[in-house]
Design a protein around this motif. Structure first.
Motif, PDB file in Angstrom:
ATOM      1  N   SER A   1       0.281   9.295  -6.991  1.00 29.29           N
ATOM      2  CA  SER A   1       1.524   8.917  -7.665  1.00 29.29           C
ATOM      3  C   SER A   1       2.760   9.141  -6.784  1.00 29.29           C
ATOM      4  N   GLU A   2       2.628   9.893  -5.691  1.00 23.07           N
ATOM      5  CA  GLU A   2       3.743  10.091  -4.759  1.00 23.07           C
ATOM      6  C   GLU A   2       3.910   8.905  -3.813  1.00 23.07           C
ATOM      7  N   PHE A   3       2.928   8.016  -3.781  1.00 27.89           N
ATOM      8  CA  PHE A   3       2.940   6.884  -2.867  1.00 27.89           C
ATOM      9  C   PHE A   3       3.293   5.595  -3.596  1.00 27.89           C
ATOM     10  N   VAL A   4       3.911   4.681  -2.860  1.00 26.19           N
ATOM     11  CA  VAL A   4       4.262   3.369  -3.389  1.00 26.19           C
ATOM     12  C   VAL A   4       3.576   2.324  -2.520  1.00 26.19           C
ATOM     13  N   TYR A   5       2.876   1.394  -3.165  1.00 24.59           N
ATOM     14  CA  TYR A   5       2.188   0.321  -2.453  1.00 24.59           C
ATOM     15  C   TYR A   5       3.203  -0.600  -1.782  1.00 24.59           C
TER      16      TYR A   5
ATOM     17  N   HIS B   1      -7.826 -14.065  -0.201  1.00 25.96           N
ATOM     18  CA  HIS B   1      -9.253 -13.935  -0.473  1.00 25.96           C
ATOM     19  C   HIS B   1      -9.424 -12.814  -1.493  1.00 25.96           C
ATOM     20  N   SER B   2     -10.138 -13.103  -2.542  1.00 26.08           N
ATOM     21  CA  SER B   2     -10.295 -12.088  -3.586  1.00 26.08           C
ATOM     22  C   SER B   2     -11.665 -11.426  -3.559  1.00 26.08           C
ATOM     23  N   HIS B   3     -12.438 -11.675  -2.525  1.00 26.61           N
ATOM     24  CA  HIS B   3     -13.744 -11.032  -2.446  1.00 26.61           C
ATOM     25  C   HIS B   3     -13.566  -9.558  -2.056  1.00 26.61           C
ATOM     26  N   PRO B   4     -14.494  -8.720  -2.504  1.00 28.12           N
ATOM     27  CA  PRO B   4     -14.403  -7.290  -2.171  1.00 28.12           C
ATOM     28  C   PRO B   4     -14.443  -7.072  -0.661  1.00 28.12           C
ATOM     29  N   GLN B   5     -13.572  -6.197  -0.198  1.00 28.45           N
ATOM     30  CA  GLN B   5     -13.493  -5.924   1.235  1.00 28.45           C
ATOM     31  C   GLN B   5     -12.726  -4.634   1.469  1.00 28.45           C
ATOM     32  N   ILE B   6     -12.803  -4.132   2.689  1.00 27.64           N
ATOM     33  CA  ILE B   6     -11.927  -3.031   3.078  1.00 27.64           C
ATOM     34  C   ILE B   6     -10.715  -3.664   3.730  1.00 27.64           C
ATOM     35  N   GLN B   7      -9.554  -3.375   3.179  1.00 24.82           N
ATOM     36  CA  GLN B   7      -8.345  -3.988   3.702  1.00 24.82           C
ATOM     37  C   GLN B   7      -7.333  -2.922   4.107  1.00 24.82           C
ATOM     38  N   LYS B   8      -6.485  -3.290   5.052  1.00 23.45           N
ATOM     39  CA  LYS B   8      -5.446  -2.387   5.550  1.00 23.45           C
ATOM     40  C   LYS B   8      -4.159  -2.664   4.780  1.00 23.45           C
ATOM     41  N   GLU B   9      -3.552  -1.590   4.247  1.00 19.77           N
ATOM     42  CA  GLU B   9      -2.376  -1.734   3.389  1.00 19.77           C
ATOM     43  C   GLU B   9      -1.261  -0.785   3.832  1.00 19.77           C
ATOM     44  N   TRP B  10      -0.027  -1.211   3.572  1.00 19.79           N
ATOM     45  CA  TRP B  10       1.144  -0.354   3.771  1.00 19.79           C
ATOM     46  C   TRP B  10       1.321   0.503   2.531  1.00 19.79           C
ATOM     47  N   TRP B  11       1.600   1.804   2.713  1.00 19.14           N
ATOM     48  CA  TRP B  11       1.928   2.702   1.613  1.00 19.14           C
ATOM     49  C   TRP B  11       3.090   3.591   2.058  1.00 19.14           C
ATOM     50  N   TYR B  12       4.030   3.795   1.158  1.00 19.18           N
ATOM     51  CA  TYR B  12       5.222   4.608   1.432  1.00 19.18           C
ATOM     52  C   TYR B  12       5.128   5.912   0.653  1.00 19.18           C
ATOM     53  N   HIS B  13       5.349   7.032   1.335  1.00 23.28           N
ATOM     54  CA  HIS B  13       5.337   8.340   0.675  1.00 23.28           C
ATOM     55  C   HIS B  13       6.779   8.731   0.362  1.00 23.28           C
ATOM     56  N   ARG B  14       7.127   8.705  -0.907  1.00 25.36           N
ATOM     57  CA  ARG B  14       8.515   8.943  -1.325  1.00 25.36           C
ATOM     58  C   ARG B  14       9.059  10.309  -0.926  1.00 25.36           C
ATOM     59  N   PRO B  15       8.352  11.414  -1.135  1.00 20.83           N
ATOM     60  CA  PRO B  15       8.930  12.723  -0.800  1.00 20.83           C
ATOM     61  C   PRO B  15       9.274  12.908   0.675  1.00 20.83           C
ATOM     62  N   THR B  16       8.480  12.337   1.578  1.00 23.97           N
ATOM     63  CA  THR B  16       8.752  12.525   3.016  1.00 23.97           C
ATOM     64  C   THR B  16       9.463  11.343   3.648  1.00 23.97           C
ATOM     65  N   GLY B  17       9.467  10.194   2.982  1.00 22.76           N
ATOM     66  CA  GLY B  17      10.068   8.997   3.563  1.00 22.76           C
ATOM     67  C   GLY B  17       9.232   8.390   4.688  1.00 22.76           C
ATOM     68  N   MET B  18       7.938   8.687   4.699  1.00 20.41           N
ATOM     69  CA  MET B  18       7.046   8.201   5.758  1.00 20.41           C
ATOM     70  C   MET B  18       6.220   7.011   5.262  1.00 20.41           C
ATOM     71  N   TRP B  19       5.944   6.079   6.190  1.00 17.86           N
ATOM     72  CA  TRP B  19       5.059   4.952   5.918  1.00 17.86           C
ATOM     73  C   TRP B  19       3.679   5.258   6.475  1.00 17.86           C
ATOM     74  N   PHE B  20       2.656   4.816   5.750  1.00 16.62           N
ATOM     75  CA  PHE B  20       1.269   5.024   6.142  1.00 16.62           C
ATOM     76  C   PHE B  20       0.496   3.720   6.055  1.00 16.62           C
ATOM     77  N   PHE B  21      -0.603   3.671   6.811  1.00 16.57           N
ATOM     78  CA  PHE B  21      -1.601   2.623   6.660  1.00 16.57           C
ATOM     79  C   PHE B  21      -2.787   3.243   5.942  1.00 16.57           C
ATOM     80  N   PHE B  22      -3.210   2.620   4.852  1.00 22.67           N
ATOM     81  CA  PHE B  22      -4.424   3.028   4.154  1.00 22.67           C
ATOM     82  C   PHE B  22      -5.453   1.934   4.363  1.00 22.67           C
ATOM     83  N   GLU B  23      -6.688   2.309   4.643  1.00 21.40           N
ATOM     84  CA  GLU B  23      -7.794   1.360   4.624  1.00 21.40           C
ATOM     85  C   GLU B  23      -8.541   1.615   3.332  1.00 21.40           C
ATOM     86  N   ARG B  24      -8.439   0.635   2.415  1.00 20.74           N
ATOM     87  CA  ARG B  24      -8.931   0.814   1.049  1.00 20.74           C
ATOM     88  C   ARG B  24      -9.991  -0.225   0.719  1.00 20.74           C
TER      89      ARG B  24
END
Length: 89
Positions: free
Chosen positions: A15-19, A45-68
């Motif tokens: 919940s601390e992260f924003v997609y 493409h809507s097929h199941p896969q592992i995709q790389k996404e941007w996520w922002y962490h509000r408390p630290t102001g840092m951007w992350f890459f998640f592989e989900r």
């Protein structure tokens, strides 16, 4: 509650992260056709896969890459987006 094991900041609540969206390369704006641009913007493409996404962490102001995994919603890898889109994606 779902937690993320984030290497630089430790275990944090999701919940601390924003997609921020899917990491994908855009076609060249100068030479792309309208058809190719429309496919890039509107079709995914809507097929199941592992995709790389941007996520922002509000408390630290840092951007992350998640592989989900879109099928299981399991996050397999987290990394800091230190170099930006052009060098990390």
């Amino acid at each position: 509650m779902k937690f993320i094991d984030c290497p630089p900041i430790g275990r944090r609540a999701l919940s601390e992260f924003v997609y921020g969206g899917l990491v994908k390369h855009e076609p060249d704006h100068e030479s792309v056709s309208e058809t190719v641009w429309a496919e890039h913007v509107f079709y995914r493409h809507s097929h199941p896969q592992i995709q790389k996404e941007w996520w922002y962490h509000r408390p630290t102001g840092m951007w992350f890459f998640f592989e989900r995994d879109t099928l299981t919603d399991v996050i397999h890898h987290v990394s800091v987006a230190t170099k930006g889109y052009a060098n990390e994606a």
